[in-house]
Design an enzyme around this catalytic site. Structure first.
Site, short mmCIF file in Angstrom:
data_model
loop_
_atom_site.label_atom_id
_atom_site.label_comp_id
_atom_site.label_asym_id
_atom_site.label_seq_id
_atom_site.Cartn_x
_atom_site.Cartn_y
_atom_site.Cartn_z
N LYS A 1 0.09 3.72 -2.75
CA LYS A 1 -0.91 4.77 -2.68
C LYS A 1 -0.26 6.16 -2.65
O LYS A 1 -0.90 7.15 -3.00
CB LYS A 1 -1.81 4.56 -1.47
CG LYS A 1 -2.70 3.32 -1.56
CD LYS A 1 -3.54 3.15 -0.31
CE LYS A 1 -4.58 2.03 -0.46
NZ LYS A 1 -3.99 0.69 -0.36
N SER B 1 -5.88 3.05 4.69
CA SER B 1 -5.37 2.30 3.54
C SER B 1 -6.49 1.68 2.72
O SER B 1 -6.40 0.54 2.25
CB SER B 1 -4.39 1.21 3.99
OG SER B 1 -3.49 0.88 2.95
N SER C 1 0.78 -1.24 0.00
CA SER C 1 0.00 0.00 0.00
C SER C 1 0.81 1.29 0.00
O SER C 1 0.22 2.37 -0.10
CB SER C 1 -0.97 0.01 1.19
OG SER C 1 -2.07 -0.82 0.93
#
Length: 420
Positions: free
Chosen positions: A123, A177, A120
């Site tokens: 991102k 997240s 993640s």
């Protein structure tokens, strides 16, 4: 040997080997290439690796030019720290790097250009690509495709047909997240249609190239595993530098909790969600960051902090949660970075301006190398019988195609400063 941790003192070192001088690498185009120096092992805690971890994706082969972007010394799979610096803390992260957000100096790292899967922390590339393209005050409606995410993966709880401010999506993305929030933001930034996510992923890859993050390739906007998806600790630092220059990003990642608005038309109430990055709760001067985890990528982390007029960023990939979680490993590495003098350096974060300048130079070099020889020019033959003009032209084209990373390497080599 057991290793301990405290937020004030950092991660206790498993023994204290002598300080290690920077590893020096030369360009593959050097006239005389020395034997490669052995990679210096990175300090690791004496803990067993968890069982049952899936096999890691096979990365692309190392590119000796891309691996040295930012400085020759960064082209290593091992440890690189300034000469005379104390040993960094032992962490489970497979690769990591610490850099100065303001000066761009790289303070040290472990395999900074080694390919890793991002989870993640990807991102942060989504944010770097589209955060300026979406109005945070605008309200959007969630589509069914936004919830097309891996079962049991992280989600902030968006509802199909629900209406949310885009600022709430960013909070859901960075604090919790939310992979659903990643899909929604990517779809909107890509035009809002069926091809919106794919359009944004292509834009993310273009942005990575613009930043000089040549080892980064996104397949999903969220960081959920995808075939051919990779990044590196160095690339994540370039992306973080772009993110922390944005006021909205800084505000989102420092938010400790946020409220998901109620959806009366769907008869659903609102709820609160928390920031999963514990650095902001426990580390003095924390500026925020991003956590990540998949079973394939393991734990990843990007975090930044400021102290005594310095702003440092740490990036780490391929870590395990024990004996320390990713943010705690980041905290220990930040402590180590702040302990170094301000002029400590083993390399440099390239800037988008340098990347653009060198791309222009590459284009000029390619144009010159492909210019046909003048008619009637004498042909010079090599011992193998090949036309030397053809050989030279082919070599020029190859060098031009290597292009931007090589020129950035040479530029950074000239600018590189050493810790004294």
């Amino acid at each position: 040997m057991a290793c301990g941790f405290s937020l004030s003192a950092g991660f206790a070192e498993c023994g204290k080997p002598p300080a290690i001088s920077p590893v020096t690498r030369r360009s593959p185009w050097s006239e005389a290439e020395p034997a490669s120096a052995a990679d210096v092992p990175c300090p690791k805690p004496n803990v067993a690796k968890p069982a049952g971890i899936p096999p890691r994706p096979v990365p692309p082969p190392d590119d000796p030019v891309n691996s040295a972007v930012g400085g020759d010394a960064l082209a290593t799979h091992g440890l690189i720290i300034p000469a005379g610096a104390r040993q960094p803390p032992a962490v489970t992260a497979t690769t990591w790097m610490v850099a100065d957000l303001d000066t761009g100096e790289v303070l040290g790292g472990c395999g900074p250009h080694v390919y890793q899967t991002p989870a993640s922390v990807q991102k942060t590339l989504l944010a770097a690509t589209v955060i300026d393209k979406l109005d945070p005050k605008q309200t959007m409606t969630v589509a069914r495709s936004d919830l097309d995410i891996e079962v049991n993966s992280s989600a902030v709880g968006l509802l199909v047909g629900g209406k949310y401010p885009i600022s709430t999506l960013w909070l859901g993305l960075m604090l919790n997240s939310g992979n659903d929030a990643a899909n929604a933001l990517a779809r909107l930034a890509g035009g809002g249609g069926a091809n919106g996510v794919a359009t944004t992923v292509a834009a993310m890859n273009a942005e990575a190239q613009r930043l000089g993050a040549y080892q980064t390739h996104a397949v999903t906007p969220s960081g959920l595993d995808g075939k051919g998806q990779f990044t590196s600790a160095y690339d994540l630092a370039l992306i973080a530098r772009k993110d922390f220059a944005n006021a909205d990003f800084r505000k989102y990642v420092l938010t400790k909790s946020a409220q998901m608005p109620a959806q009366p038309q769907l008869k659903k109430g609102g709820f609160q969600f928390q920031n999963e990055n514990k650095l902001i709760f426990n580390y003095p001067g924390a500026m925020g960051g991003k956590t990540g985890f998949t079973t394939v990528a393991r734990h990843s982390y990007m975090g930044a902090a400021q102290r005594n007029g310095r702003r440092l960023v740490v990036t780490l990939l391929g870590a395990e949660a024990r004996p320390l979680r990713g943010w705690q490993q980041g905290a220990a590495l930040l402590d180590w970075g702040f302990s170094l003098p301000k002029d400590a350096s083993v390399g440099k974060l390239v800037t988008p301006e340098e990347v653009a300048e060198q791309k222009a130079a590459t284009t000029d070099a390619r144009a010159e190398s492909t210019t046909a020889p003048k008619a009637g020019a004498p042909s010079i033959r090599t011992a193998s019988g090949r036309d030397l003009t053809t050989v030279i032209a082919a070599g020029g084209i190859a060098l031009a195609l290597a292009g931007t990373p090589l020129l950035l390497l040479l530029t950074q080599r000239r600018r590189k400063r050493r810790f004294r």
